[in-house]
Scaffold this active site. Structure first.
Site, PDB file in Angstrom:
ATOM      1  CD  GLU A   1      56.394  11.862  57.340  1.00 43.08           C
ATOM      2  OE1 GLU A   1      56.352  11.213  56.353  1.00 43.08           O
ATOM      3  OE2 GLU A   1      56.537  13.064  57.039  1.00 43.08           O
TER       4      GLU A   1
ATOM      5  CG  ASP B   1      42.296  -3.187  62.308  1.00 45.29           C
ATOM      6  OD1 ASP B   1      41.568  -3.841  62.939  1.00 45.29           O
ATOM      7  OD2 ASP B   1      42.024  -2.695  61.119  1.00 45.29           O
ATOM      8  N   GLY B   2      43.446  -5.784  63.635  1.00 41.57           N
ATOM      9  CA  GLY B   2      43.760  -7.165  62.755  1.00 41.57           C
ATOM     10  C   GLY B   2      43.760  -8.339  64.013  1.00 41.57           C
ATOM     11  CG  ASN B   3      43.645  -7.493  68.405  1.00 51.35           C
ATOM     12  OD1 ASN B   3      44.989  -7.351  68.062  1.00 51.35           O
ATOM     13  ND2 ASN B   3      43.011  -6.646  69.042  1.00 51.35           N
TER      14      ASN B   3
ATOM     15  NE  ARG C   1      41.454  -8.126  59.393  1.00 50.65           N
ATOM     16  CZ  ARG C   1      42.081  -6.961  59.097  1.00 50.65           C
ATOM     17  NH1 ARG C   1      42.517  -6.833  57.892  1.00 50.65           N
ATOM     18  NH2 ARG C   1      42.091  -5.773  59.825  1.00 50.65           N
ATOM     19  CD1 TRP C   2      48.219 -12.690  64.784  1.00 51.60           C
ATOM     20  CD2 TRP C   2      46.944 -13.570  66.500  1.00 51.60           C
ATOM     21  NE1 TRP C   2      48.962 -13.600  65.552  1.00 51.60           N
ATOM     22  CE2 TRP C   2      48.173 -14.119  66.485  1.00 51.60           C
ATOM     23  CE3 TRP C   2      45.698 -13.912  67.521  1.00 51.60           C
ATOM     24  CZ2 TRP C   2      48.548 -14.826  67.699  1.00 51.60           C
ATOM     25  CZ3 TRP C   2      46.278 -14.849  68.450  1.00 51.60           C
ATOM     26  CH2 TRP C   2      47.412 -15.276  68.730  1.00 51.60           C
TER      27      TRP C   2
ATOM     28  CG  LEU D   1      55.529   6.465  77.292  1.00 57.29           C
ATOM     29  CD1 LEU D   1      56.067   6.956  76.142  1.00 57.29           C
ATOM     30  CD2 LEU D   1      55.240   4.857  77.198  1.00 57.29           C
TER      31      LEU D   1
ATOM     32  CB  SER E   1      39.252   3.615  61.418  1.00 62.27           C
ATOM     33  OG  SER E   1      39.452   2.661  60.397  1.00 62.27           O
TER      34      SER E   1
ATOM     35  CD  GLU F   1      33.147   5.649  64.372  1.00 65.71           C
ATOM     36  OE1 GLU F   1      34.281   5.381  64.727  1.00 65.71           O
ATOM     37  OE2 GLU F   1      32.538   6.703  64.411  1.00 65.71           O
TER      38      GLU F   1
ATOM     39  CG  HIS G   1      39.986  -8.646  71.014  1.00 62.35           C
ATOM     40  ND1 HIS G   1      40.158  -7.737  70.070  1.00 62.35           N
ATOM     41  CD2 HIS G   1      38.685  -9.019  70.634  1.00 62.35           C
ATOM     42  CE1 HIS G   1      39.315  -7.601  69.133  1.00 62.35           C
ATOM     43  NE2 HIS G   1      38.336  -8.292  69.584  1.00 62.35           N
TER      44      HIS G   1
ATOM     45  NE  ARG H   1      43.605   0.317  60.133  1.00 61.70           N
ATOM     46  CZ  ARG H   1      42.364   0.975  60.371  1.00 61.70           C
ATOM     47  NH1 ARG H   1      42.154   1.856  60.059  1.00 61.70           N
ATOM     48  NH2 ARG H   1      41.603   0.139  60.538  1.00 61.70           N
TER      49      ARG H   1
HETATM   50  C1  IPE Z   1      39.985   0.921  64.385  1.00 55.87           C
HETATM   51  O1  IPE Z   1      39.904  -0.658  63.916  1.00 55.87           O
HETATM   52  C2  IPE Z   1      39.670   1.072  65.978  1.00 55.87           C
HETATM   53  C3  IPE Z   1      40.679   0.434  66.810  1.00 55.87           C
HETATM   54  C4  IPE Z   1      41.742  -0.207  66.311  1.00 55.87           C
HETATM   55  C5  IPE Z   1      40.369   0.597  68.056  1.00 55.87           C
HETATM   56  P1  IPE Z   1      38.657  -1.228  63.340  1.00 55.87           P
HETATM   57  O2  IPE Z   1      38.759  -2.463  63.283  1.00 55.87           O
HETATM   58  O3  IPE Z   1      37.285  -0.644  64.307  1.00 55.87           O
HETATM   59  O4  IPE Z   1      38.261  -0.224  61.991  1.00 55.87           O
HETATM   60  P2  IPE Z   1      37.616  -0.416  60.791  1.00 55.87           P
HETATM   61  O5  IPE Z   1      36.301  -0.892  60.976  1.00 55.87           O
HETATM   62  O6  IPE Z   1      38.578  -1.453  59.955  1.00 55.87           O
HETATM   63  O7  IPE Z   1      37.602   0.812  60.021  1.00 55.87           O
HETATM   64  C1  IPE Z   2      41.360  -4.225  66.673  1.00 54.48           C
HETATM   65  O1  IPE Z   2      41.198  -5.631  65.933  1.00 54.48           O
HETATM   66  C2  IPE Z   2      40.832  -4.039  67.866  1.00 54.48           C
HETATM   67  C3  IPE Z   2      39.560  -3.373  68.078  1.00 54.48           C
HETATM   68  C4  IPE Z   2      39.098  -2.586  67.046  1.00 54.48           C
HETATM   69  C5  IPE Z   2      39.185  -3.296  69.263  1.00 54.48           C
HETATM   70  P1  IPE Z   2      39.808  -5.837  65.147  1.00 54.48           P
HETATM   71  O2  IPE Z   2      38.912  -6.691  66.289  1.00 54.48           O
HETATM   72  O3  IPE Z   2      39.433  -4.787  64.669  1.00 54.48           O
HETATM   73  O4  IPE Z   2      40.482  -7.143  64.220  1.00 54.48           O
HETATM   74  P2  IPE Z   2      40.035  -7.468  62.720  1.00 54.48           P
HETATM   75  O5  IPE Z   2      40.185  -6.139  62.067  1.00 54.48           O
HETATM   76  O6  IPE Z   2      38.544  -7.889  62.611  1.00 54.48           O
HETATM   77  O7  IPE Z   2      40.985  -8.475  62.172  1.00 54.48           O
HETATM   78 MG    MG Z   3      39.741  -4.158  62.608  1.00 56.29          MG
END
Ligand code: IPE
Ligand code: IPE
Ligand code: MG
Length: 246
Positions: free
Chosen positions: A212, A28-30, A32-33, A139, A201, A75, A45, A193
């Site tokens: 853990e 998560d965080g692509n 915002r990065w 793996l 999520s 979702e 992404h 995470r």
């Molecule tokens: C969780 O991240 C799903 C994936 C990393 C694929 P999200 O960005 O979708 O989760 P929420 O919306 O913050 O819960």
């Molecule tokens: C996770 O990064 C990738 C997917 C959920 C596919 P996000 O796209 O959720 O990045 P943020 O949470 O908006 O930073």
């Molecule tokens: Mg996200």
């Protein structure tokens, strides 16, 4: 890829005998990065996919048996169409571009989730990667695509209901686990995470019963091999009691 020796793992601060067998990651965080660096979300992404290579390699080299990555949740369909398009293109590109190297390194690729919802080209790329690597004994790389724990549990419950009606017998824990996408994988040891969110999520809710949990503020594209090692070190410091005593 070359397997790391006990000494090489020690040099990294890791104990070979205490490596997790199964690691899951919520990548998560692509977005915002990207924002932080002044890029479009799509670039985030892309950077996220690029990050995967060294993490998969390290997992394989360090003796981890299974790595389960959350790539697309049930979702995530709520995202705008253009972002979905970017994600699908990146998935196709990942499977097609990385497959040769993964195959050479004996990685066995499997998707978990409901693939039918994806466009044909995505499905084809995934199926091709699964087909080519299905006999590999290295793996186990599981990619969660249109995956949601609640859907997974409902699907298993449905299958077990049908069977119970036929046989008149209630399912066991084993029967239930056989119906989950993760059937055949080692028990989940470590769930990571990134990006500072403190929630699951809808990821591996059943499987994480005794995993853990490791949360880091680092955004996914910055989750380097060194960050991964940090997470595993922390895992190795934990005392896993499973409800018992030390
Ligand atoms: C969780 O991240 C799903 C994936 C990393 C694929 P999200 O960005 O979708 O989760 P929420 O919306 O913050 O819960
Ligand atoms: C996770 O990064 C990738 C997917 C959920 C596919 P996000 O796209 O959720 O990045 P943020 O949470 O908006 O930073
Ligand atoms: Mg996200």
């Amino acid at each position: 890829m070359a397997k790391l020796t006990i000494e090489e793992l020690n040099e990294l601060g890791l104990r070979a005998e205490a490596m997790p067998r199964h690691v899951a990651m919520i990548m998560d965080g692509n977005g915002r990065w990207a924002k932080k660096n002044g890029f479009l979300r799509a670039m985030g992404h892309r950077a996220g996919v690029t990050r995967l290579r060294e993490l998969v390699r390290f997992s394989s080299d360090s003796g981890i048996k299974a790595l389960t990555l959350y790539a697309f949740s049930t979702e995530n369909w709520k995202r705008p169409d253009d972002e979905l398009g970017v994600l699908f293109s990146l998935l196709i590109e990942f499977f097609n571009k990385e497959i040769d190297e993964l195959h050479r390194n004996n990685v066995c690729i499997r998707s978990i989730g409901e693939l039918d919802a994806f466009p044909l080209k995505v499905r084809e790329a995934v199926k091709n990667a699964e087909q080519r690597t299905k006999n590999n004994g290295g793996l186990m790389l599981n990619i969660a695509l249109n995956y949601g724990s609640q859907a997974e549990i409902l699907r298993a419950a449905g299958a077990l209901c049908k069977r119970a009606i036929e046989t008149g017998e209630l399912p066991t824990k084993d029967d239930f686990e056989q119906e989950l996408y993760t059937c055949g994988l080692p028990e989940l040891d470590l769930l990571i995470r990134t990006s500072g969110e403190l929630r699951l999520s809808n990821y591996l809710l059943y499987q994480a019963a005794y995993a853990e949990l490791y949360f880091t503020d680092v955004f996914w594209p910055d989750f380097t091999k060194e960050e991964y090692i940090k997470a595993i070190k922390e895992y190795q410091r934990r005392s896993r009691r499973y409800g018992g005593l030390e």
